[in-house]
Scaffold this motif. Sequence first.
Motif, mmCIF file in Angstrom:
data_model
loop_
_atom_site.group_PDB
_atom_site.id
_atom_site.type_symbol
_atom_site.label_atom_id
_atom_site.label_comp_id
_atom_site.label_asym_id
_atom_site.label_seq_id
_atom_site.Cartn_x
_atom_site.Cartn_y
_atom_site.Cartn_z
ATOM 1 N N GLU A 46 0.864 -1.177 0.000
ATOM 2 C CA GLU A 46 0.000 0.000 0.000
ATOM 3 C C GLU A 46 0.903 1.230 0.000
ATOM 4 N N VAL A 47 0.738 2.097 -0.994
ATOM 5 C CA VAL A 47 1.661 3.211 -1.201
ATOM 6 C C VAL A 47 0.878 4.488 -1.476
ATOM 7 N N GLU A 48 1.347 5.586 -0.892
ATOM 8 C CA GLU A 48 0.832 6.918 -1.180
ATOM 9 C C GLU A 48 1.972 7.754 -1.752
ATOM 10 N N PHE A 49 1.689 8.446 -2.859
ATOM 11 C CA PHE A 49 2.704 9.300 -3.478
ATOM 12 C C PHE A 49 2.522 10.730 -3.017
ATOM 13 N N ALA A 50 3.620 11.388 -2.650
ATOM 14 C CA ALA A 50 3.606 12.790 -2.228
ATOM 15 C C ALA A 50 4.497 13.586 -3.170
ATOM 16 N N GLY A 51 3.895 14.541 -3.878
ATOM 17 C CA GLY A 51 4.664 15.349 -4.813
ATOM 18 C C GLY A 51 3.762 16.338 -5.509
ATOM 19 N N SER A 52 4.348 17.162 -6.375
ATOM 20 C CA SER A 52 3.578 18.165 -7.103
ATOM 21 C C SER A 52 3.445 17.760 -8.569
ATOM 22 N N LEU A 53 2.257 17.999 -9.124
ATOM 23 C CA LEU A 53 1.962 17.728 -10.518
ATOM 24 C C LEU A 53 1.567 19.021 -11.209
ATOM 25 N N GLY A 54 1.746 19.072 -12.532
ATOM 26 C CA GLY A 54 1.251 20.187 -13.313
ATOM 27 C C GLY A 54 -0.248 20.080 -13.516
ATOM 28 N N ASP A 55 -0.765 20.915 -14.436
ATOM 29 C CA ASP A 55 -2.219 20.932 -14.653
ATOM 30 C C ASP A 55 -2.581 20.667 -16.115
ATOM 31 N N ASP A 56 -1.691 20.011 -16.864
ATOM 32 C CA ASP A 56 -1.944 19.771 -18.284
ATOM 33 C C ASP A 56 -2.350 18.324 -18.527
ATOM 34 N N VAL A 57 -2.493 17.965 -19.789
ATOM 35 C CA VAL A 57 -2.927 16.614 -20.123
ATOM 36 C C VAL A 57 -1.894 15.577 -19.696
ATOM 37 N N LEU A 58 -0.617 15.941 -19.716
ATOM 38 C CA LEU A 58 0.403 14.997 -19.268
ATOM 39 C C LEU A 58 0.278 14.718 -17.769
ATOM 40 N N ALA A 59 -0.031 15.741 -17.004
ATOM 41 C CA ALA A 59 -0.245 15.545 -15.572
ATOM 42 C C ALA A 59 -1.457 14.653 -15.319
ATOM 43 N N ASP A 60 -2.492 14.822 -16.132
ATOM 44 C CA ASP A 60 -3.663 13.952 -16.001
ATOM 45 C C ASP A 60 -3.282 12.503 -16.265
ATOM 46 N N ARG A 61 -2.397 12.296 -17.219
ATOM 47 C CA ARG A 61 -1.959 10.926 -17.520
ATOM 48 C C ARG A 61 -1.154 10.347 -16.357
ATOM 49 N N ILE A 62 -0.319 11.187 -15.741
ATOM 50 C CA ILE A 62 0.432 10.724 -14.571
ATOM 51 C C ILE A 62 -0.530 10.322 -13.452
ATOM 52 N N ALA A 63 -1.506 11.195 -13.182
ATOM 53 C CA ALA A 63 -2.466 10.907 -12.115
ATOM 54 C C ALA A 63 -3.233 9.624 -12.404
ATOM 55 N N ASP A 64 -3.685 9.463 -13.641
ATOM 56 C CA ASP A 64 -4.427 8.252 -14.006
ATOM 57 C C ASP A 64 -3.536 7.015 -13.902
ATOM 58 N N PHE A 65 -2.273 7.170 -14.281
ATOM 59 C CA PHE A 65 -1.345 6.043 -14.199
ATOM 60 C C PHE A 65 -1.140 5.616 -12.752
ATOM 61 N N LEU A 66 -0.954 6.576 -11.859
ATOM 62 C CA LEU A 66 -0.794 6.253 -10.443
ATOM 63 C C LEU A 66 -2.024 5.519 -9.912
ATOM 64 N N THR A 67 -3.182 6.046 -10.227
ATOM 65 C CA THR A 67 -4.415 5.409 -9.762
ATOM 66 C C THR A 67 -4.538 3.996 -10.316
ATOM 67 N N GLY A 68 -4.241 3.834 -11.597
ATOM 68 C CA GLY A 68 -4.324 2.516 -12.209
ATOM 69 C C GLY A 68 -3.353 1.515 -11.621
ATOM 70 N N ALA A 69 -2.210 2.017 -11.141
ATOM 71 C CA ALA A 69 -1.209 1.144 -10.528
ATOM 72 C C ALA A 69 -1.507 0.849 -9.062
ATOM 73 N N GLY A 70 -2.561 1.477 -8.533
ATOM 74 C CA GLY A 70 -2.909 1.245 -7.137
ATOM 75 C C GLY A 70 -2.166 2.127 -6.168
#
Length: 312
Positions: A46-70
């Motif tokens: 069980e892992v929580e990521f702590a960091g800053s993301l941008g607000d563009d489509v690439l950041a959305d892909r990062i967020a979705d990837f993290l969620t998809g990976a659990g």
Amino acid sequence: MGYAVVLGEALVDLLDGKYDGQPVYRQAIGGAPLNVAVGAARLGAEVEFAGSLGDDVLADRIADFLTGAGVGRRGTVVRPVPTALAVATFAGAEPDFRFYGEPLSYGLLGPDDLDVPLVEGASVLYAGSIVLLCPPVLAAARRAWTLATGLRVFDPNVRPRLLPDLAAVAGLREVVAEFVATADLVKLSLVDAEVLYGDNDPEAAAGRLHDLGASTVVVTLGSRGALVSTAADPAPVRLPAPVVRAVDATGAGDSVMAALIADLLADGLPADLAGWSDRVGYALRVAGLVCESPGGAVSMPTRAEVAARFPD
């Protein structure tokens, strides 16, 4: 079992390659700490990521990837900036990274952005990597390090391209010493040791880190495996890497840390150096499997995949 908080950078890697005879860049979600978080989650943690993301489509892909990976995102913040890029070129399987972005989207997590209960409740806190060169995130990592009540693990993950002169190297060396002083586990590569200390002797590097305060040290040696030592039993043990068909070493070192974190959450600290040697041996098998696929985070395996690839 508890959970781990992984503090650091998330970005997009552009991997140099060819398609139909033409040069192309293949997009991949990256950042060493993100790789660690995803790798540990794929191994059942069980892992929580702590960091800053941008607000563009690439950041959305990062967020979705993290969620998809659990991987949880309770510790992330969003800033109105484009996502930072890391362009990777290759000499063989080893990547050479150059970083682009102004401001750097991964460098905007400050100490006041920390989810304090999240950090305090973690069984394992990971910090390190290139965010330590960003003053806001360095301050956040320092605060998290003092808040931590569980195990502290650290990986400097040095990128020489981001250290333009000897003064920059000396500054990072001081920061590394600060975190190592109270770390339960430190992982570094032999390249890290060479940049920080001018030393390509892994035993000497491990001894130096123990002198600074590290309880357990793992030095990764690429295709030659790794070395592990503890403060209680500092005579290092060298472990060989499995023989694999390496195509891309991106994320291999991160997968070693991911495997070690996953096992710390599952089984706690090993009782002795022999126990650590077993853990590192498994982590090297994880890294070997990562090297057989292109990309970093996308190549992180499950335990079932590791067992299938290395049935012994």
